[in-house]
Design a protein around this motif. Structure first.
Motif, PDB file in Angstrom:
ATOM      1  N   LEU A  39     100.908 134.800  24.536  1.00 39.15           N
ATOM      2  CA  LEU A  39     100.341 135.986  24.690  1.00 39.15           C
ATOM      3  C   LEU A  39     101.415 136.991  24.880  1.00 39.15           C
ATOM      4  O   LEU A  39     101.164 138.031  24.512  1.00 39.15           O
ATOM      5  N   ALA A  84      94.850 135.554  19.163  1.00 34.76           N
ATOM      6  CA  ALA A  84      94.517 135.496  20.447  1.00 34.76           C
ATOM      7  C   ALA A  84      93.250 134.341  20.508  1.00 34.76           C
ATOM      8  O   ALA A  84      93.247 133.832  21.329  1.00 34.76           O
ATOM      9  N   ILE A 135      90.092 135.009  27.985  1.00 32.57           N
ATOM     10  CA  ILE A 135      90.349 135.600  26.745  1.00 32.57           C
ATOM     11  C   ILE A 135      89.373 136.323  26.016  1.00 32.57           C
ATOM     12  O   ILE A 135      89.289 137.174  25.314  1.00 32.57           O
ATOM     13  N   MET A 183      95.551 143.117  25.883  1.00 32.35           N
ATOM     14  CA  MET A 183      96.425 141.724  25.639  1.00 32.35           C
ATOM     15  C   MET A 183      97.737 141.945  26.744  1.00 32.35           C
ATOM     16  O   MET A 183      97.905 140.953  26.958  1.00 32.35           O
TER      17      MET A 183
END
Length: 292
Positions: A287, A262, A204, A124
């Motif tokens: 994010l 996410a 992602i 992340m």
């Protein structure tokens, strides 16, 4: 050019000054359409840099000069720094800072048995940092710089897995990587900052799933066509089958709340219509919230 070791003297220009640097080129890092990335070490062992030898004919002199001017002005913690260049007729190379941990791609896919996978928090933080670099290109540059090459192979990692974008300015040609290209680019060649947003949405998904965007290996749809990572993930998200979706190397060591957030960001980035996708300012902020 085969893998191996070569010695050369490069005339590098840094700012307004010029210097002749004997360098040893070694270890081919990978091949891109525009050139061959190498690692180089100065002959007196003063340090490492990354050198990209551009393919002959890839750019004209004016285009190369424009690229160097733009790259030399880029200054952001999440963008790889250009430290010099060399131009001799049609032989050209760019010299970047060296990123010791290589690309994000090498930490996600096809890991050897003795290599530890990235944990959830590190993944992340890498995404959050890469988003900051892309936001800088889109918002703080005038005119905005379209990355054109958002993918895990172009997210390089420094000490502490600090991410920096590389290959973020190709003025003359855009060669899309299968699996990352936005629909509007595939259909009409249209390229905007929202095209980068789509590609980042694919990144992602790669970070979450540990699966490559290309080549496709996610099965087939009802028509017998191969499923892309985006299509495969969409089916699992709709069923809330997170156990199958998330990278098995994480061994369930992740926050389900952060995962859902996410995935929401990824789905927004991957909207088929460009106008429906968020700006990178919003993606970076979301994010950053997850990674803190």
């Amino acid at each position: 050019m085969p893998e191996g070791t070569w010695m050369c003297c490069a005339v590098l220009r840094v700012g307004c000054s010029k210097m002749v640097v004997p360098v040893i080129l070694f270890r081919v890092m990978g091949s891109e359409a525009g050139g061959l990335p190498l690692v180089a070490m100065s002959r007196d062992n003063q340090g490492l840099v990354a050198i990209k030898i551009l393919n002959p004919g890839w750019q004209g002199s004016r285009e190369f000069c424009t690229e160097v001017m733009v790259l030399s002005k880029m200054n952001h913690p999440n963008l790889v720094k250009l430290v010099g260049f060399c131009a001799d007729d049609d032989r050209r190379l760019l010299v970047y800072e060296f990123m010791p941990l290589g690309s994000l791609e090498t930490h996600l896919f096809d890991l050897p048995p003795d290599k530890k996978p990235l944990d959830w928090n590190t993944r992340m933080k890498i995404l959050a940092g890469a988003a900051q670099g892309l936001k800088h290109l889109h918002v703080n540059c005038n005119p905005p710089v379209i990355n054109c090459g958002v993918k895990c192979a172009n997210i390089l990692l420094g000490e502490g897995y600090h991410p920096k974008l590389s290959d973020f300015f190709v003025p003359s040609r855009v060669v899309g990587t299968p699996g990352y290209c936005a629909p509007e680019y595939l259909e009409s060649g249209q390229l905007t900052t929202k095209s980068d947003v789509y590609s980042f949405g694919v990144v992602i998904l790669e970070v979450i799933t540990g699966r490559k965007a290309y080549p496709y290996s996610m099965g087939q749809n009802r028509m017998g066509a191969e499923l892309t990572l985006v299509q495969w993930a969409a089916n699992l998200i709709a069923r809330k089958d997170f156990g199958t979706l998330v990278d098995q190397m994480l061994t369930n060591q992740y926050s389900i709340t952060e995962l859902c957030r996410a995935l929401t960001i990824a789905r927004m980035c991957l909207k088929r219509t460009a106008s429906e996708r968020p700006e990178m300012v919003d993606v970076a902020a979301a994010l950053a919230y997850i990674s803190t």
